[in-house]
Design an enzyme around this catalytic site. Structure first.
Site, short mmCIF file in Angstrom:
data_model
loop_
_atom_site.label_atom_id
_atom_site.label_comp_id
_atom_site.label_asym_id
_atom_site.label_seq_id
_atom_site.Cartn_x
_atom_site.Cartn_y
_atom_site.Cartn_z
N GLY A 709 12.15 -1.06 18.62
CA GLY A 709 12.04 -0.13 17.50
C GLY A 709 12.43 -0.79 16.20
O GLY A 709 12.96 -1.90 16.17
N GLY A 714 16.37 -2.78 9.77
CA GLY A 714 15.78 -3.92 10.44
C GLY A 714 15.20 -3.55 11.78
O GLY A 714 14.90 -2.39 12.04
N ASP A 822 23.30 7.59 5.54
CA ASP A 822 21.96 7.79 6.11
C ASP A 822 22.07 8.56 7.42
O ASP A 822 21.58 8.13 8.46
CB ASP A 822 21.27 6.45 6.33
CG ASP A 822 19.76 6.62 6.57
OD1 ASP A 822 19.21 7.64 6.13
OD2 ASP A 822 19.16 5.73 7.19
#
Length: 970
Positions: A709, A714, A822
């Site tokens: 993924g 990154g 986030d």
């Protein structure tokens, strides 16, 4: 005058022994106690002290025993301090504990006290009740508590205590009530606790306790009534000595690591009303003796490895049995015929097993039955005979079995039904029009069956319907116009049937549709332009494999949220509307195999009339021989050549400047690498576990096939590496500063925060090394095929609580605080037991007080606090906002953007202030509405989440407060 007799040494010794053997009553002065109380009051923060302590004054010492929360004994000495729910802030450090030698009751439950529990608490030798629950106390439980030999009740739940349970606690031999739940206590249960022979109530849920359940505990705890060790790390087998706890009525070992079988001695617990062994690793067959538990009301063996059949007599002698959950095991055989003979059954979940045969006849008479979940078994019953009229039935799931027969009119009598899932069976016949009477129905899925006939017009009466899936049957006739009445519908799937006629323009009235799938039918006519009004359509619009004609309506360009559009395999003609370029959210589009003509911006194969500068198509205009076209062509070529020459000149200049800059950069890079050579080393929480070369070798030098993924920071590799930079250069940050940040992150220790083992810099890239989390992201599970069924209300509450505690830990238990920045569903990972782990610290920052913390915009706009988009300044209140969005999304089953917009437009901040909005309309309709205590938890989470999403950052609560309240309410 008589002569005195000399006192012998022996007589003196006996006299002294007699004196010291008398009860010793410590003397104390009310003035000393008053001074100690006032001193503590003045040290509470922030000043001034709370109004509840206004009576505490040295000018009124004579009325000490009438001060708020104070009670005295007959001698005028303070014997009780009861300040629960008094809005206290601060610590206990300034409380002179030895000044209260006669204190028997000390209760500061549900305040905001923090810091360590002072070891001087052990001086309160007369104490019988110590309640410090519902605060923010941290650190270890002091060993001096073992000195409180008269202690009967100890409540330390819902704090932030760490370390292990001190063995000295076993010295409190009079203890009858002990609760340590919702802390971060870890380690084994000390064997010395077996000395608590009077213990009747022991609650230590949601910690990190490990070790085995030793027989000695059950041998000595014969007075135990309530035992709750859920959500820990306890392993090993349940010892047969459990059978000695004959007074036990509550036994909860949910979410541990227990193995082995259930001992037959469990049948001795005849007082048991709740038995919860769910989410462990227990195996074997359920012993016949469970049929003896005559007072049992709740039994849950969910998610274990049990096999064999359920004892045939189970339920026969248990008249009060109301909740049964045997789901997610490997049970076989038929259900016990008397499972619900007591007619008290309200909840039955046995999904995902291998049960076979017919259903018990008693199900027809369970008038109190509310939830039935039998999905993913091999039942072969006739659906027409399996159920009677169940007036209280709310949720029924019979998916993926082998049920046969017809749906009869009697289903329309179950007027409280909100969810009917009978997909994946062999149900035949017509859909009964009587289903239109189910005014509360929110989910109706009958796909993958053998249904025939028309879709009843009465389906349009289901005004609360959220999900209607009738796909993969043999339904024929027109799509009912009445479906346009379903204004709350989010998902409509009528694909893979034999439907004919045109698409009703009335479907445009289903303004909340997120997905519309009508593929593989025999629909004809044109696409109604009115479908362009479905502005909420986001997931799918699929009209493929039909006989639709005409042009593609330009109004479809208004569906700016749409991600997948499929109009292939029809007979559309004309050109592709230019308005389709407005579909900025598109992930996939398929217009292939139609009769489209004209210029295309991309290749749509199978349309013979298309032209364009694309391989496989003829260039547009080649058939025209007119002079006008030739002139236009020559002018175009001339202009193109001039533009190319100009572009070549600019490129040459840019290359020259770039080469010069590159030489300078190389010199700077060499200098930088020399200065920060040590940055190339790996930093682990304990040095030297493995090396970078080991990881590179395990992933074949980070080959693409090992990539599982890509995230905002990154690429994620199966070797559990996160490549922080895909470029060839380390980001232009101060290496030492970044190294210090990573060192702090490797020290993070919280059960709901993913473990960062370390990092290294190599070949100009930064690598972060995390633990691997098995189930992947919460988004994947929530929106996956079985997400709703797997994430029941209890699990969702648990996930929200875990995430809240993780963020609170980062904000309030780390120095300096850590702001994640986030927090999204994609950055919350789930273990195999659905325990949440907050992850992806790729853009996390340490928040130094007094510093300005500015940021670039994160990629997760839908979770971003509104002030961050304007000021770009990071505070911990940004995380609070993101948490609120995530909590709402977990409870709603979708992103809450529309809800927040609705509240904003009505200028309200809570659901209760909007008369047109009910909480039941907000919750995920794929689940039956929660009831009882679960409903209370869900309601509170919704309200807390809305508070977290307030527009003004200062009006949002802290995560410390949110985490504590969520735990306390639970």
């Amino acid at each position: 005058m008589t002569k005195s007799t000399p006192t012998s040494p022996l007589s003196l010794c006996l006299f002294l022994c007699l004196i010291f053997s008398l009860p010793f009553q410590a003397s104390t002065s009310p003035t000393t106690e008053a001074q100690a109380l006032v001193k503590w009051k003045n040290c509470l923060s922030p000043p001034p002290p709370p109004p509840s302590l206004s009576s505490w004054s040295l000018t009124d010492i004579t009325h000490l025993c009438n001060w708020t929360g104070i009670a005295c004994n007959d001698g005028g000495s303070v014997s009780e301090i009861n300040l629960s729910s008094s809005s206290l802030n601060g610590t206990l450090n300034a409380l002179d504990v030895p000044s209260f030698p006669n204190l028997t009751y000390f209760n500061v439950h549900d305040n905001n006290l923090e810091g360590p529990i002072p070891s001087s608490i052990g001086n309160l030798s007369q104490l019988r009740c110590l309640d410090l629950g519902g605060n923010f106390f941290e650190g270890a439980i002091p060993r001096s508590i073992g000195q409180l030999r008269k202690l009967e009740k100890l409540d330390l739940r819902v704090n932030e205590l760490t370390s292990s349970i001190p063995s000295e606690l076993g010295l409190c031999s009079n203890l009858t009530y002990l609760t340590l739940g919702m802390n971060s206590i870890y380690g084994e249960l000390p064997l010395s606790l077996s000395n608590l022979v009077r213990l009747s109530d022991f609650r230590a849920w949601d910690n990190g306790l490990s070790g085995e359940l030793l027989p000695d505990f059950f041998t000595n705890w014969t007075e135990l009534v309530h035992l709750d060790l859920a959500d820990n790390l306890i392993y090993g087998q349940i010892p047969p000595e459990i059978g000695r706890l004959t007074k036990l009525n509550f036994f909860n070992m949910e979410n541990n690591s227990l193995s082995g079988t259930i001992p037959p001695e469990i049948g001795n617990l005849t007082s048991l009303t709740l038995l919860d062994l769910s989410m462990n690793q227990l195996c074997g067959e359920v012993p016949e003796t469970v049929s003896r538990l005559a007072n049992l009301q709740w039994i849950s063996l969910f998610m274990n490895n049990f096999s064999g059949g359920i004892p045939r007599d189970f339920g026969k002698y248990i008249p009060s049995l109301s909740d049964v959950d045997f789901s997610k095991n490997s049970f076989t055989g038929e259900l016990p015929p008397d499972l619900c003979s007591g007619f008290a059954l309200q909840y039955l979940s046995i999904k995902e097993n291998n049960f076979t045969g017919p259903l018990p006849n008693c199900l027809k008479n369970c008038l109190r039955l509310k939830v039935v979940s039998l999905g993913h078994n091999q039942f072969t019953a006739d659906i027409t005979r399996a159920f009677g009229v169940c007036p209280n039935l709310v949720f029924i799931r019979l998916s993926n079995n082998r049920f046969v027969g017809n749906l009869t009119a009697q289903w329309g009598e179950c007027t409280n039904l909100t969810n009917i899932q009978i997909d994946g069976n062999k149900i035949s016949g017509h859909i009964p029009p009587e289903l239109g009477k189910l005014s509360q129905l929110r989910v109706l899925t009958l796909y993958n069956n053998e249904l025939t006939g028309k879709i009843p017009d009465e389906m349009g009466n289901l005004g609360e319907l959220f999900n209607l899936n009738l796909s993969n049957n043999h339904l024929a006739g027109d799509i009912p116009i009445s479906l346009g009445n379903l204004s709350k519908l989010n998902y409509l799937d009528l694909s893979k049937n034999a439907l004919s006629g045109s698409i009703p323009k009335e479907l445009a009235n289903c303004i909340n549709l997120l997905s519309l799938n009508l593929n593989n039918n025999s629909l004809s006519g044109v696409i109604p332009p009115e479908l362009g009004k479905l502005f909420m359509l986001q997931i799918l619009l699929d009209l493929s494999h039909n006989s639709l004609v005409g042009s593609i309506p330009s109004n479809l360009g208004k569906l700016t949220k749409l991600e997948n559009l499929n109009l292939s395999h029809n007979s559309f003609s004309g050109t592709i509307p230019a308005t389709l370029t407005n579909l900025v959210s598109l992930i996939s589009i398929d217009l292939s195999y139609n009769e489209l003509t004209g210029v295309v911006p991309m290749l749509f194969i199978g349309n013979s009339g298309l032209c364009g500068n694309v391989t496989g198509l003829s260039p547009c205009g080649t058939s025209s021989k007119s002079t006008n076209h030739r002139k236009k062509f020559l002018v175009g070529v001339s202009v193109g050549v001039c533009c190319l020459l100009l572009l070549a000149t600019l490129i040459a200049v840019i290359l020259a400047l770039w080469c010069r800059k590159k030489l300078l950069d190389e010199k700077q890079e060499i200098k930088r690498l020399k200065e920060h050579e040590k940055f190339e080393q790996i930093i682990w929480e304990r040095l030297g576990k493995f090396t970078f070369s080991d990881i590179a070798k395990a992933t074949n030098d980070f080959r693409e096939e090992y990539c599982i993924g890509k995230g905002g920071f990154g690429s994620v590799y199966k070797a559990v590496l996160l490549n922080a930079s895909e470029s060839g250069n380390i980001p232009a940050v101060n290496c030492q500063s970044f190294e210090n940040e990573i060192r702090v992150l490797t020290e993070v220790r919280h059960r709901n925060v993913i473990k960062l083992h370390g990092f290294c810099s190599k070949r100009g890239c930064i690598y972060l090394v995390y633990e691997f989390v098995e189930r992947g992201s919460l988004a994947k599970v929530l929106y996956g095929g079985t997400g709703a069924a797997e994430l029941d209300w209890g699990t969702r509450v648990k996930i929200v609580q875990g995430v809240a505690h993780a963020i609170a830990y980062l904000h309030h238990n780390r120095s300096p605080p850590i702001v994640h920045r986030d927090i999204t569903l994609n950055n919350i990972l789930l273990e195999s037991d659905l325990e949440p782990r907050l992850s992806d610290f790729g853009i996390a920052r340490l928040l130094n007080s007094g510093s300005s913390n500015w940021t670039t915009v994160a990629r997760s706009y839908r979770y971003m606090a509104p002030e961050l988009a304007i000021t770009m300044r990071v505070t911990n209140k940004c995380d609070v906002y993101s948490f609120g969005i995530v909590a709402l999304e977990i409870m709603m089953g979708k992103h809450p953007g529309d809800l927040l917009s609705s509240l904003s437009m009505t200028k309200t901040s809570t659901i209760s202030e909007d008369p047109n909005l009910l909480l039941k309309d907000v919750l995920d309709p794929r689940l039956p509405p929660p009831t009882g205590q679960r409903a209370e938890k869900v309601v509170f989470i919704i309200m807390a989440a809305l508070a977290c999403t307030r527009t003004c950052p200062d009006s949002r609560p802290t995560m410390h407060f949110v985490a504590r309240e969520l735990s306390a309410r639970a």
